[in-house]
Design an enzyme around this catalytic site. Sequence first.
Site, short mmCIF file in Angstrom:
data_model
loop_
_atom_site.label_atom_id
_atom_site.label_comp_id
_atom_site.label_asym_id
_atom_site.label_seq_id
_atom_site.Cartn_x
_atom_site.Cartn_y
_atom_site.Cartn_z
N GLU A 136 0.83 -1.21 0.00
CA GLU A 136 0.00 0.00 0.00
C GLU A 136 0.87 1.27 0.00
O GLU A 136 0.54 2.24 -0.67
CB GLU A 136 -0.95 0.01 1.21
CG GLU A 136 -2.14 -0.92 1.06
CD GLU A 136 -3.18 -0.43 0.04
OE1 GLU A 136 -3.10 0.72 -0.42
OE2 GLU A 136 -4.06 -1.24 -0.31
N GLU A 169 2.24 1.62 -3.48
CA GLU A 169 1.21 2.01 -4.45
C GLU A 169 0.81 3.47 -4.31
O GLU A 169 0.66 4.17 -5.30
CB GLU A 169 -0.05 1.15 -4.26
CG GLU A 169 0.01 -0.20 -4.94
CD GLU A 169 -1.25 -1.04 -4.68
OE1 GLU A 169 -1.19 -2.24 -4.93
OE2 GLU A 169 -2.27 -0.50 -4.20
N GLU A 170 0.62 3.92 -3.07
CA GLU A 170 0.10 5.28 -2.87
C GLU A 170 1.17 6.35 -2.99
O GLU A 170 0.86 7.48 -3.39
CB GLU A 170 -0.60 5.38 -1.50
CG GLU A 170 -1.84 4.52 -1.41
CD GLU A 170 -2.71 4.83 -0.19
OE1 GLU A 170 -2.33 5.68 0.64
OE2 GLU A 170 -3.79 4.21 -0.07
#
Lengths: 285, 285
Positions: free
Chosen positions: B162, B165-166
């Site tokens: 995460e 990805e962010e």
Amino acid sequence: MSGAKQLAMPENTIEQVELLTSVNDAHGGVIVNIEQPMDSGVFAPLLKASISEWRNQEKKGVWLKLPIEHANLIESAVKEGFRYHHAEPNYLMLVYWIPETADTLPANASHRVGIGAFVMNSTREVLVVQEKNGRFKGTGVWKFPTGVVDEGEDICAAAIREVKEETGIETEFVEVLAFRQSHKSYFSKSDLFFVCMLQPRSFDIQKQNLEIEAAQWMSVEDYIAQPFVQKQELFSSVAKICLAKSNKDYVGFSPYCSTTSSGKRSFLYFNNQDLKHIGASDKQQ
Amino acid sequence: MSGAKQLAMPENTIEQVELLTSVNDAHGGVIVNIEQPMDSGVFAPLLKASISEWRNQEKKGVWLKLPIEHANLIESAVKEGFRYHHAEPNYLMLVYWIPETADTLPANASHRVGIGAFVMNSTREVLVVQEKNGRFKGTGVWKFPTGVVDEGEDICAAAIREVKEETGIETEFVEVLAFRQSHKSYFSKSDLFFVCMLQPRSFDIQKQNLEIEAAQWMSVEDYIAQPFVQKQELFSSVAKICLAKSNKDYVGFSPYCSTTSSGKRSFLYFNNQDLKHIGASDKQQ
């Protein structure tokens, strides 16, 4: 039937196409909850017209909740492009994503949650059981009481409940000592298993007969000496943690009940002992 | 009732009743997996005859897996007394409990699992984002990267994924600092949210555009000073824990990868620092 519905249309008006009743959700989508019986031959064109209308309105996800008594409508929805989202005993939730962009619908619940209860009395005996079913059936292995955390149930409450159900012993929740995450334990679902320490508040065992073959207090050394506990790395690690805890050489995560502004309660589990050093101890329960 | 079962059959004929193909499960039940298309008019009597036969065999639970392309068979199964157990996008699992005793079929997955990532660099700045959607949209609140743990995904891997990805930042997993369990966050399901600490291994932010409005490194004091963090008890507690951790005054749970005898990997999360005292440190990763 009373309550005559006025659908008298004046001549020359645009034909009103009947649509399914829907409510908007908070993410630009709609929710349809079929509550009345309907013939699938009536439902199919209604659904098609409704999707067309939602598309015009630039709606995103469509949630279609079909109670089990309306199972006759599932096939039509699937033919229209719906897929399954999740099911509970008495309903099936289907979804349809209207935009061309990638589907951002939330995933289904992914984990089952279980607990194992480490309950030790003042003479360093642990509460153990033999199960009538499952992988330990007939093996003679003594194990901690274990069980499934129900939907909507707090982990700390589930641990207390399972110990009480299986052995009749009353307990107070102390800490989560460790947890294990494993996969594909059950269809494609994952599993979270919390090892919990509880303090006994009663001592006379009243075993439950349906699932439990035997229950007893057993010296922690005898528990650990079991070949099964020694051989299985996971069990031996957990036994080491419990032993450290019983010697007061280990700190786990304690539950702290917090209430949001909207009144929703939830438990935060953390290392309460370490946090005391920064002066937050007044906020702990 | 005496024992011997008499099946009155005309002499010289053994009636062959066609049954659904099933395999036994490990709990005294059977599993039926419909793989070929079938007309519901053919399926219904086959199912009825099969249940009758399983009842004679004293089977317990019947699991019926219907791929979405065989949605035409659901209605017949429901009419026969099946209920839903769970559904995934492309299949529905139905169950039927044959004995008179209480149903001991396992429950459906009950929890969704999420992570929040506390990533701090060497100048005591935390990695924060503003989201394009959800409850924080347009509020100006800077928050930790968060996300859903996929079915089959390790919590530690999900946290690393995460963050990457962010924000594009590479990280190494350190510890679970705390976790929160809440209920009814999503239909009737419960939610487990793990606050994870990660060590950054890269520093140039490349934000993802679909979900993230903005991303930056922000001084931990500025993060904590945000009215939202101050006001919400849960956020302020988590902020305190993170601050204690950044001052090395806090120990969470570290992941330890364990493999069962059958080769199945899983992670056990526990207070590794305390356990070192009892000589288990050589077993940690």
